[in-house]
Design a protein around this motif. Structure first.
Motif, short mmCIF file in Angstrom:
data_model
loop_
_atom_site.label_atom_id
_atom_site.label_comp_id
_atom_site.label_asym_id
_atom_site.label_seq_id
_atom_site.Cartn_x
_atom_site.Cartn_y
_atom_site.Cartn_z
N VAL A 117 -10.23 6.52 -3.71
CA VAL A 117 -9.30 7.65 -3.65
C VAL A 117 -9.50 8.61 -4.82
O VAL A 117 -9.36 9.82 -4.67
N CYS A 118 -9.87 8.08 -5.98
CA CYS A 118 -10.05 8.94 -7.15
C CYS A 118 -11.45 9.56 -7.21
O CYS A 118 -11.70 10.44 -8.03
N GLY A 119 -12.35 9.09 -6.36
CA GLY A 119 -13.69 9.67 -6.32
C GLY A 119 -14.51 9.39 -7.57
O GLY A 119 -15.30 10.23 -8.02
N VAL A 120 -14.31 8.21 -8.18
CA VAL A 120 -15.07 7.82 -9.36
C VAL A 120 -15.72 6.48 -9.09
O VAL A 120 -15.40 5.80 -8.12
N GLN A 159 2.68 16.81 -9.98
CA GLN A 159 1.55 17.34 -10.74
C GLN A 159 0.36 17.62 -9.82
O GLN A 159 -0.32 18.65 -9.97
N LEU A 160 0.13 16.73 -8.88
CA LEU A 160 -0.96 16.90 -7.93
C LEU A 160 -0.76 18.17 -7.11
O LEU A 160 -1.70 18.94 -6.89
N ALA A 161 0.48 18.40 -6.68
CA ALA A 161 0.78 19.61 -5.91
C ALA A 161 0.64 20.85 -6.78
O ALA A 161 0.09 21.87 -6.33
N ALA A 162 1.10 20.78 -8.02
CA ALA A 162 1.00 21.93 -8.92
C ALA A 162 -0.45 22.29 -9.21
O ALA A 162 -0.78 23.47 -9.39
N ASP A 163 -1.32 21.28 -9.23
CA ASP A 163 -2.75 21.52 -9.45
C ASP A 163 -3.47 21.98 -8.18
O ASP A 163 -4.66 22.28 -8.22
N GLY A 164 -2.76 21.97 -7.03
CA GLY A 164 -3.38 22.37 -5.77
C GLY A 164 -4.33 21.32 -5.22
O GLY A 164 -5.22 21.63 -4.42
N ARG A 165 -4.14 20.05 -5.62
CA ARG A 165 -5.05 18.99 -5.20
C ARG A 165 -4.39 17.96 -4.29
O ARG A 165 -5.00 16.95 -3.95
N LEU A 166 -3.15 18.19 -3.90
CA LEU A 166 -2.42 17.19 -3.10
C LEU A 166 -3.09 16.94 -1.75
O LEU A 166 -3.28 15.79 -1.34
N ASP A 167 -3.46 18.00 -1.05
CA ASP A 167 -4.07 17.83 0.27
C ASP A 167 -5.40 17.07 0.17
O ASP A 167 -5.68 16.19 0.99
N ARG A 168 -6.20 17.40 -0.83
CA ARG A 168 -7.51 16.75 -0.97
C ARG A 168 -7.35 15.26 -1.30
O ARG A 168 -8.03 14.41 -0.73
N ALA A 169 -6.43 14.95 -2.21
CA ALA A 169 -6.21 13.55 -2.56
C ALA A 169 -5.63 12.79 -1.36
O ALA A 169 -6.02 11.65 -1.09
N GLY A 170 -4.74 13.43 -0.63
CA GLY A 170 -4.18 12.81 0.58
C GLY A 170 -5.25 12.56 1.62
O GLY A 170 -5.24 11.53 2.31
N GLU A 171 -6.19 13.48 1.73
CA GLU A 171 -7.29 13.31 2.69
C GLU A 171 -8.19 12.14 2.30
O GLU A 171 -8.56 11.32 3.15
N ARG A 172 -8.52 12.03 1.00
CA ARG A 172 -9.34 10.89 0.54
C ARG A 172 -8.62 9.57 0.80
O ARG A 172 -9.23 8.58 1.21
N HIS A 173 -7.30 9.57 0.58
CA HIS A 173 -6.51 8.37 0.82
C HIS A 173 -6.53 8.00 2.30
O HIS A 173 -6.73 6.84 2.66
N ALA A 174 -6.33 8.98 3.15
CA ALA A 174 -6.31 8.73 4.60
C ALA A 174 -7.67 8.22 5.08
O ALA A 174 -7.74 7.28 5.89
N LEU A 175 -8.74 8.83 4.61
CA LEU A 175 -10.09 8.39 5.01
C LEU A 175 -10.36 6.97 4.53
O LEU A 175 -10.96 6.17 5.26
N HIS A 176 -9.91 6.65 3.33
CA HIS A 176 -10.11 5.29 2.81
C HIS A 176 -9.31 4.29 3.64
O HIS A 176 -9.81 3.21 3.98
N GLN A 177 -8.08 4.63 3.98
CA GLN A 177 -7.25 3.74 4.80
C GLN A 177 -7.90 3.53 6.16
O GLN A 177 -7.92 2.41 6.68
N LEU A 178 -8.39 4.60 6.76
CA LEU A 178 -9.06 4.51 8.06
C LEU A 178 -10.28 3.61 7.98
O LEU A 178 -10.50 2.74 8.83
N SER A 179 -11.07 3.78 6.92
CA SER A 179 -12.26 2.95 6.72
C SER A 179 -11.87 1.47 6.57
O SER A 179 -12.53 0.59 7.14
N SER A 180 -10.80 1.20 5.85
CA SER A 180 -10.34 -0.18 5.66
C SER A 180 -9.88 -0.79 6.98
O SER A 180 -10.17 -1.96 7.27
N ILE A 181 -9.18 -0.01 7.78
CA ILE A 181 -8.71 -0.47 9.09
C ILE A 181 -9.88 -0.75 10.02
O ILE A 181 -9.91 -1.77 10.72
N GLU A 182 -10.86 0.15 10.01
CA GLU A 182 -12.04 -0.05 10.87
C GLU A 182 -12.82 -1.29 10.44
O GLU A 182 -13.30 -2.06 11.28
N ALA A 183 -12.94 -1.53 9.13
CA ALA A 183 -13.65 -2.71 8.64
C ALA A 183 -12.89 -3.98 9.04
O ALA A 183 -13.50 -4.97 9.46
N ALA A 184 -11.56 -3.95 8.94
CA ALA A 184 -10.76 -5.11 9.35
C ALA A 184 -10.88 -5.35 10.84
O ALA A 184 -10.98 -6.50 11.30
#
Length: 198
Positions: A117-120, A159-184
């Motif tokens: 989710v943090c992209g690191v 803070q995430l919303a104030a930085d304009g990064r909320l949607d992008r972080a939410g998208e990374r989270h959703a994609l990671h959750q989807l990937s975890s569900i597909e792997a399971a």
């Protein structure tokens, strides 16, 4: 004094009577939603001079606006938002961004979850988590996962919303959750231990 006792005593002083059972339930919910943080509870108790218990409880959806004034002499303890901002300002910008990104988790998460989710990379995520745990901005759970207290998570989302990064972080989270569900899902049809056993 027990933290919930501060709210009960303040409410009793205002109305000249012990709170009713329904109000006690709201008070306990306020303490729970404020993660038992002493400053937050003290500020909530101060609001009982102008609001009733139910109004304070309802206002916690916007806790940083509601708990914006108190009787503390230090400016950084004058409001919940000021206290959070002060702790946040002590982090370098990269650590601030990682803390913000972690705020999209509404439940506990693993090192692998944080990495995705943090992209690191895993080493950077582990180092950041260690530093955030040391500063009590992230908590370690008994099962060796991590979690943010609700008050800290709410601050991070702001803070995430104030930085304009909320949607992008939410998208990374959703994609990671989807990937975890597909792997399971794939493991469910494989021989051997199932995903449900994990």
């Amino acid at each position: 004094m027990e933290l919930s006792g501060l709210l009960i005593e303040t409410r009793a002083e205002q109305h000249g009577a012990t709170p009713a059972y329904a109000e006690l339930a709201v008070i306990l919910d306020i303490v729970r939603r404020l993660d038992g943080l002493p400053l937050a509870i003290e500020l909530a108790a101060a609001r009982l001079h102008t609001l009733d218990v139910a109004e304070v409880g309802a206002g916690l959806d916007h806790r940083f606006d509601l708990l914006s004034t108190g009787y503390r002499t230090s400016p950084r303890h004058g409001s919940l938002g000021a206290a959070m901002s002060w702790s946040f300002s002590l982090l370098d910008r990269r650590l601030q961004q990682i803390f913000e990104d972690l705020s999209v988790f509404t439940a506990s998460f693993s090192l692998a979850d944080a990495t995705a989710v943090c992209g690191v990379d895993a080493e950077a995520a582990a180092s950041a988590l260690d530093q955030l745990v040391e500063r009590s901005l992230v908590m370690r759970t008994p099962d060796r996962c991590y979690v943010l207290l609700e008050t800290l998570r709410a601050f991070g989302v702001e803070q995430l919303a104030a930085d304009g990064r909320l949607d992008r972080a939410g998208e990374r989270h959703a994609l990671h959750q989807l990937s975890s569900i597909e792997a399971a899902d794939r493991r469910l049809v494989e021989p051997g231990p199932t995903a449900l056993a994990e």
